[in-house]
Motif scaffolding. Structure first.
Motif, PDB file in Angstrom:
ATOM      1  N   ALA A 101      -0.161  -8.973  -8.319  1.00 12.51           N
ATOM      2  CA  ALA A 101      -0.141 -10.084  -7.372  1.00 12.51           C
ATOM      3  C   ALA A 101      -1.115  -9.918  -6.219  1.00 12.51           C
ATOM      4  O   ALA A 101      -1.577 -10.899  -5.639  1.00 12.51           O
ATOM      5  N   ASN A 102      -1.472  -8.661  -5.884  1.00 10.12           N
ATOM      6  CA  ASN A 102      -2.214  -8.475  -4.634  1.00 10.12           C
ATOM      7  C   ASN A 102      -3.067  -7.209  -4.722  1.00 10.12           C
ATOM      8  O   ASN A 102      -2.621  -6.115  -4.364  1.00 10.12           O
ATOM      9  N   ILE A 103      -4.290  -7.340  -5.181  1.00 11.68           N
ATOM     10  CA  ILE A 103      -5.183  -6.188  -5.333  1.00 11.68           C
ATOM     11  C   ILE A 103      -5.547  -5.560  -3.974  1.00 11.68           C
ATOM     12  O   ILE A 103      -5.625  -4.329  -3.865  1.00 11.68           O
ATOM     13  N   PRO A 104      -5.787  -6.347  -2.909  1.00 10.92           N
ATOM     14  CA  PRO A 104      -6.031  -5.701  -1.615  1.00 10.92           C
ATOM     15  C   PRO A 104      -4.869  -4.808  -1.178  1.00 10.92           C
ATOM     16  O   PRO A 104      -5.092  -3.730  -0.613  1.00 10.92           O
ATOM     17  N   LEU A 105      -3.635  -5.240  -1.445  1.00 13.91           N
ATOM     18  CA  LEU A 105      -2.477  -4.429  -1.079  1.00 13.91           C
ATOM     19  C   LEU A 105      -2.449  -3.146  -1.900  1.00 13.91           C
ATOM     20  O   LEU A 105      -2.156  -2.055  -1.370  1.00 13.91           O
TER      21      LEU A 105
END
Length: 419
Positions: free
Chosen positions: A216-220
């Motif tokens: 859901a969230n590659i930066p995270l």
């Protein structure tokens, strides 16, 4: 290199303070890795399961702390009798800290600082399992498994080496900071869990097709990886266990450099390999390449040269790139890639100590195999007991709708459509 003059070796009380400070700094850095695991997993699961992964991570950390105090530490460090095989032992529990204002300078460090440092390693082991079996395990059985893992399974492995038991006394096994004791232990528990629990609904098609479930969230996930990278300096650096001499401080510094360069090697190799093999660099492989490099150097981060460290970490990157698709061929669903990173790279890092450190290949192999047998059998017993009593999986409907709704009723991204 010139010998360290006696004047540069600090007195007992000062050494006690510096050694304790090393444990405390290393301990809170490793505790910060709990945040790294949480963010990595929250980024790599689908949005409908994000809150569940967050509560699992803060829950497992807390359970590990409680169980390591109640019994885990007493199993890990039982004080085996001299000359014994040291296969199993338990000292008094729950573990008692020193009295207020008291300090036993004969130990060379505060016993409370040592307990804290050892406890956060225990929690790291449980974090490895969380990522592998994500998105298809209910909270209660997962927490029960973590309770047994941190109270008994992991501490027994620790006792064989760091506690002076069988692997240390008989085989001369060497694992400086836990490539096998921590990472492979968590990896074996995760692998057995993934096999017994099974894959996520829809992950593998009947024709052998692997359906990709993007995170859901590659930066995270990237943030989580950098947090883990930072925490690893405490993980490996403080495993020097002493900072009371000029030599100790210099060794901690070298450990920092080798740890950092092994991670860098893992990243670069993973990027190059995915670019060559798939014509596109894969960010998730790069993230896991860093972690595999870190795991690989953890068994011996002091003895290697910088060049050797880069090579060891680079092989960790190779392991990730080839082991992730290999697991899919066997329909073993590892959501975050923890099995290649922690188990397989952990084995590699442990065996290569025979090249860089003071250990034999046979001794290292015995440690790997004994850990595999104990952790796999013990984990299988617990996972199977849970599966056939209270059950481990949610209903298919709940899994499809997302565990955030089914298990805890709090969605991480309520304003967006679930995916």
């Amino acid at each position: 290199m010139a010998a360290v003059p006696d004047a540069e070796v600090v007195a007992g009380g000062t050494a006690y303070i510096l050694n304790t400070l090393l444990f405390l700094i290393g301990g809170f850095l490793v505790m910060w890795m709990a945040a790294g695991f949480a963010m990595l997993e929250a980024g790599l699961v689908r949005s409908k399961n994000t809150s569940t992964q967050c509560i699992k991570n803060i829950g497992l950390y807390s359970i590990a702390g409680l169980m390591f105090w109640v019994i885990g530490y007493s199993i890990a460090y039982p004080g085996f009798a001299e000359g014994s095989l040291g296969l199993f032992g338990v000292s008094g529990f729950p573990y008692e800290m020193q009295a207020v204002g008291a300090a036993d300078t004969e130990t060379g460090y505060s016993v409370a600082s040592d307990w804290f440092f050892q406890m956060v390693f225990c929690a790291t082991t449980a974090s490895i399992v969380s990522g592998t079996v994500a998105e298809r395990v209910k909270i209660v059985p997962f927490f029960i498994f973590v309770t047994v893992l941190t109270a008994v399974i992991y501490p027994v492995v620790v006792s064989w080496e760091w506690g002076g038991g069988y692997l240390d006394s008989v085989w001369g096994f060497s694992d400086f900071a836990g490539s096998t004791l921590v990472h492979s232990t968590g990896g074996w528990a995760a692998l057995v869990g993934a096999i017994i629990i099974g894959a996520r609904v829809g992950r593998y098609g009947p024709d052998g097709k692997v359906n990709v479930f993007p995170g859901a969230n590659i930066p995270l996930a990237t943030l989580g990886t950098f947090i883990l990278w930072l925490g690893w300096f405490g993980f490996n650096g403080a495993s020097q266990l002493a900072m009371g001499t000029v030599g100790d401080v210099s060794d901690v510094s070298k450990i920092f450099v080798n740890t950092n360069m092994a991670a860098a090697g893992g990243v670069v190799v993973a990027i190059i390999l995915t670019q060559v093999l798939y014509k596109k660099a894969d960010v998730t492989m790069a993230l896991n390449g860093a972690l595999a490099g870190l795991v690989s150097i953890t068994a011996e981060p002091l003895a290697p040269s910088v060049g050797q460290s880069i090579l060891i970490g680079g092989v960790g990157g190779v392991i990730v790139v080839f082991a992730v698709p290999m697991l899919d061929k066997f329909k073993i669903d590892d959501v975050v890639g923890a099995i290649p990173v922690h188990l397989i790279a952990g084995i590699w890092g442990t065996l290569i100590v025979a090249w860089t450190g003071d250990a034999t290949f046979v001794g290292q192999l015995v440690g790997v195999l004994l850990t595999a047998v104990w952790v796999s059998l013990a984990s299988a017993v617990v996972w199977l007991a849970l599966k056939y009593t209270i059950g481990v999986r949610p209903s298919e409907e709940d899994e499809v709708n997302g565990l955030d709704r089914a298990e805890i009723g709090v969605e991480a991204y309520p304003e967006f459509a679930r995916s």
